[in-house]
Design a protein around this motif. Structure first.
Motif, PDB file in Angstrom:
ATOM      1  N   PHE A 232      -2.419 -25.448  30.765  1.00 52.07           N
ATOM      2  CA  PHE A 232      -3.649 -25.439  30.151  1.00 52.07           C
ATOM      3  C   PHE A 232      -4.137 -24.505  29.050  1.00 52.07           C
ATOM      4  CE2 PHE A 232      -3.626 -26.380  34.793  1.00 52.07           C
ATOM      5  CZ  PHE A 232      -4.018 -27.839  34.735  1.00 52.07           C
ATOM      6  N   LEU A 233      -3.201 -23.790  28.755  1.00 58.03           N
ATOM      7  CA  LEU A 233      -3.638 -23.153  27.181  1.00 58.03           C
ATOM      8  C   LEU A 233      -3.043 -23.755  26.136  1.00 58.03           C
ATOM      9  CD1 LEU A 233      -2.001 -19.497  28.392  1.00 58.03           C
ATOM     10  CD2 LEU A 233      -4.335 -19.989  28.016  1.00 58.03           C
ATOM     11  N   HIS A 234      -3.941 -23.930  25.157  1.00 51.95           N
ATOM     12  CA  HIS A 234      -3.741 -24.436  23.975  1.00 51.95           C
ATOM     13  C   HIS A 234      -3.079 -23.185  22.688  1.00 51.95           C
ATOM     14  CE1 HIS A 234      -5.204 -26.861  20.209  1.00 51.95           C
ATOM     15  NE2 HIS A 234      -3.991 -27.360  20.544  1.00 51.95           N
ATOM     16  N   ILE A 235      -1.697 -23.614  22.489  1.00 49.10           N
ATOM     17  CA  ILE A 235      -1.134 -22.616  21.805  1.00 49.10           C
ATOM     18  C   ILE A 235      -0.625 -23.203  20.500  1.00 49.10           C
ATOM     19  CG2 ILE A 235       0.969 -20.887  21.651  1.00 49.10           C
ATOM     20  CD1 ILE A 235       0.914 -21.179  24.791  1.00 49.10           C
ATOM     21  N   LYS A 236      -1.098 -22.513  19.216  1.00 48.03           N
ATOM     22  CA  LYS A 236      -0.863 -23.022  17.929  1.00 48.03           C
ATOM     23  C   LYS A 236       0.514 -22.231  17.677  1.00 48.03           C
ATOM     24  CE  LYS A 236      -5.558 -24.239  16.859  1.00 48.03           C
ATOM     25  NZ  LYS A 236      -6.168 -23.989  17.864  1.00 48.03           N
ATOM     26  N   LEU A 237       1.358 -23.295  17.098  1.00 47.80           N
ATOM     27  CA  LEU A 237       2.787 -22.649  16.868  1.00 47.80           C
ATOM     28  C   LEU A 237       3.024 -22.313  15.252  1.00 47.80           C
ATOM     29  CD1 LEU A 237       4.843 -25.138  19.148  1.00 47.80           C
ATOM     30  CD2 LEU A 237       4.027 -22.840  19.522  1.00 47.80           C
ATOM     31  N   THR A 238       2.609 -23.188  14.360  1.00 48.05           N
ATOM     32  CA  THR A 238       2.737 -23.316  12.842  1.00 48.05           C
ATOM     33  C   THR A 238       1.413 -23.651  12.282  1.00 48.05           C
ATOM     34  OG1 THR A 238       3.908 -25.173  12.700  1.00 48.05           O
ATOM     35  CG2 THR A 238       5.344 -23.460  12.991  1.00 48.05           C
ATOM     36  N   ALA A 239       1.075 -23.280  11.118  1.00 49.35           N
ATOM     37  CA  ALA A 239       0.199 -23.801  10.176  1.00 49.35           C
ATOM     38  C   ALA A 239       0.893 -24.430   8.830  1.00 49.35           C
ATOM     39  CB  ALA A 239      -0.754 -22.734   9.519  1.00 49.35           C
ATOM     40  N   ILE A 240       0.526 -25.600   8.770  1.00 46.10           N
ATOM     41  CA  ILE A 240       1.319 -26.575   7.700  1.00 46.10           C
ATOM     42  C   ILE A 240       0.377 -27.020   6.565  1.00 46.10           C
ATOM     43  CG2 ILE A 240       2.578 -28.986   7.393  1.00 46.10           C
ATOM     44  CD1 ILE A 240       2.852 -28.636  10.309  1.00 46.10           C
ATOM     45  N   GLY A 241       0.994 -26.786   5.314  1.00 46.44           N
ATOM     46  CA  GLY A 241       0.264 -27.225   4.020  1.00 46.44           C
ATOM     47  C   GLY A 241       1.416 -28.308   3.224  1.00 46.44           C
TER      48      GLY A 241
ATOM     49  N   ASP B  46       1.103 -27.656  17.598  1.00 48.28           N
ATOM     50  CA  ASP B  46       0.728 -26.869  18.960  1.00 48.28           C
ATOM     51  C   ASP B  46       1.273 -27.378  20.097  1.00 48.28           C
ATOM     52  OD1 ASP B  46      -0.756 -29.328  18.775  1.00 48.28           O
ATOM     53  OD2 ASP B  46      -2.489 -28.468  18.369  1.00 48.28           O
ATOM     54  N   VAL B  47       1.041 -26.629  21.045  1.00 52.29           N
ATOM     55  CA  VAL B  47       1.655 -27.179  22.502  1.00 52.29           C
ATOM     56  C   VAL B  47       0.723 -26.809  23.442  1.00 52.29           C
ATOM     57  CG1 VAL B  47       2.878 -24.946  22.849  1.00 52.29           C
ATOM     58  CG2 VAL B  47       3.848 -27.281  23.757  1.00 52.29           C
ATOM     59  N   GLU B  48       0.474 -27.519  24.586  1.00 52.28           N
ATOM     60  CA  GLU B  48      -0.360 -27.182  25.840  1.00 52.28           C
ATOM     61  C   GLU B  48       0.772 -26.597  26.947  1.00 52.28           C
ATOM     62  OE1 GLU B  48      -3.791 -28.326  26.911  1.00 52.28           O
ATOM     63  OE2 GLU B  48      -4.603 -28.857  25.113  1.00 52.28           O
ATOM     64  N   ILE B  49       0.344 -25.330  27.160  1.00 54.18           N
ATOM     65  CA  ILE B  49       1.148 -24.750  28.324  1.00 54.18           C
ATOM     66  C   ILE B  49       0.357 -24.224  29.497  1.00 54.18           C
ATOM     67  CG2 ILE B  49       3.045 -23.084  29.079  1.00 54.18           C
ATOM     68  CD1 ILE B  49       4.063 -23.326  26.115  1.00 54.18           C
TER      69      ILE B  49
ATOM     70  N   VAL C 221       5.490 -34.587  13.469  1.00 53.97           N
ATOM     71  CA  VAL C 221       5.158 -33.290  14.134  1.00 53.97           C
ATOM     72  C   VAL C 221       3.941 -32.819  14.460  1.00 53.97           C
ATOM     73  CG1 VAL C 221       5.909 -31.559  12.262  1.00 53.97           C
ATOM     74  CG2 VAL C 221       6.276 -31.399  14.997  1.00 53.97           C
ATOM     75  N   SER C 222       2.974 -33.178  13.212  1.00 56.14           N
ATOM     76  CA  SER C 222       1.681 -32.620  13.361  1.00 56.14           C
ATOM     77  C   SER C 222       0.762 -33.643  12.958  1.00 56.14           C
ATOM     78  CB  SER C 222       1.652 -31.620  12.193  1.00 56.14           C
ATOM     79  OG  SER C 222       0.184 -31.054  11.968  1.00 56.14           O
ATOM     80  N   TYR C 223       0.073 -34.169  14.097  1.00 60.83           N
ATOM     81  CA  TYR C 223      -1.048 -35.196  13.573  1.00 60.83           C
ATOM     82  C   TYR C 223      -2.115 -34.717  13.014  1.00 60.83           C
ATOM     83  CZ  TYR C 223      -3.821 -39.554  14.917  1.00 60.83           C
ATOM     84  OH  TYR C 223      -4.462 -40.630  14.784  1.00 60.83           O
ATOM     85  N   THR C 224      -2.553 -33.411  13.225  1.00 61.08           N
ATOM     86  CA  THR C 224      -3.541 -32.919  12.499  1.00 61.08           C
ATOM     87  C   THR C 224      -3.440 -33.062  10.889  1.00 61.08           C
ATOM     88  OG1 THR C 224      -2.740 -30.674  12.800  1.00 61.08           O
ATOM     89  CG2 THR C 224      -4.725 -31.340  14.302  1.00 61.08           C
TER      90      THR C 224
END
Length: 219
Positions: free
Chosen positions: A42-51, A37-40, A201-204
């Motif tokens: 103050f908007l939190h935009i999710k870019l990809t989901a990962i498995g 994800d990225v913050e632009i 790339v993805s802490y979550t």
């Protein structure tokens, strides 16, 4: 936000991930999931989901040194994730696009992350540059990665190569293309981009992996 759905899939940001995939010979289990994800402004935009899919045997065969450690002890432990990346076990990483992105943009992000990691350990030579260029061109050949496009990275236990599969929708049709990454250093650093502990790339995704692997290590 994630929840089990129909016992067969796990929903990650409204994207269904199968609980198991078969890469080579045996089923792999979904042991980590998250988002980029990225913050632009103050908007939190999710870019990809990962498995992240692993052979659960990786725990008993290659991670016993961390037996009894909790999630918080593993999540920022570089040595733990280095052992996970280096373990000779099948790994599949599925990346599903949430926010449309240019193929070239995704390719450049991957190229930059892999090149920096290789340069840091003095492994970036002509062969690596050439292999990485092919990966970038592979993604550039897709103009846009629309929502729900699927990128699969397969890292077989028995090979030093990796395979990338890209499935996109073009004019209402599903189009799939594949490429092999024959360079061992590039393949490893691609895996590391997603599994590099706090530097990934993805802490979550890393937190989810630490949580699930800690649970398996406590058994």
């Amino acid at each position: 936000m994630s929840s089990a759905h129909a016992c067969e899939t796990l929903m990650v940001e409204e994207v269904p991930f199968p609980l198991h995939v078969t890469a080579t010979t045996k089923p792999l289990s979904l042991l980590g999931h998250g988002v980029t994800d990225v913050e632009i402004h103050f908007l939190h935009i999710k870019l990809t989901a990962i498995g992240v899919y692993l052979d659960p045997d990786v725990v008993s065969k290659h991670l016993q040194q961390w037996k009894g450690k909790g999630e918080n002890e593993l999540v920022d432990n570089d040595g733990f994730f280095e052992a996970l990346v280096s373990a000779p076990t099948d790994v599949v990483i599925r990346v599903v696009v949430i926010k449309e992105i240019k193929g070239s943009q995704f390719g450049v992000q991957l190229e930059s992350a892999v090149r920096d990691r290789l340069a840091a350990v003095d492994q970036y030579d002509e062969e690596e540059e050439e292999a990485l260029e092919k990966v970038t061109q592979f993604f550039q050949s897709s103009n846009y990665l629309k929502k729900h496009s699927l990128i699969s990275f397969t890292f077989p236990a028995t090979a030093s190569a990796a395979e990338i599969t890209l499935t996109t929708m073009t004019e209402g049709k599903e189009v799939t293309k594949k490429m092999k990454v024959e360079n061992e250093n590039v393949a490893k650093m691609m895996k590391k981009w997603y599994l590099d502990g706090p530097n990934g790339v993805s802490y979550t995704t890393v937190v989810s992996l630490a949580h699930n692997l800690a649970a398996l290590l406590s058994n």
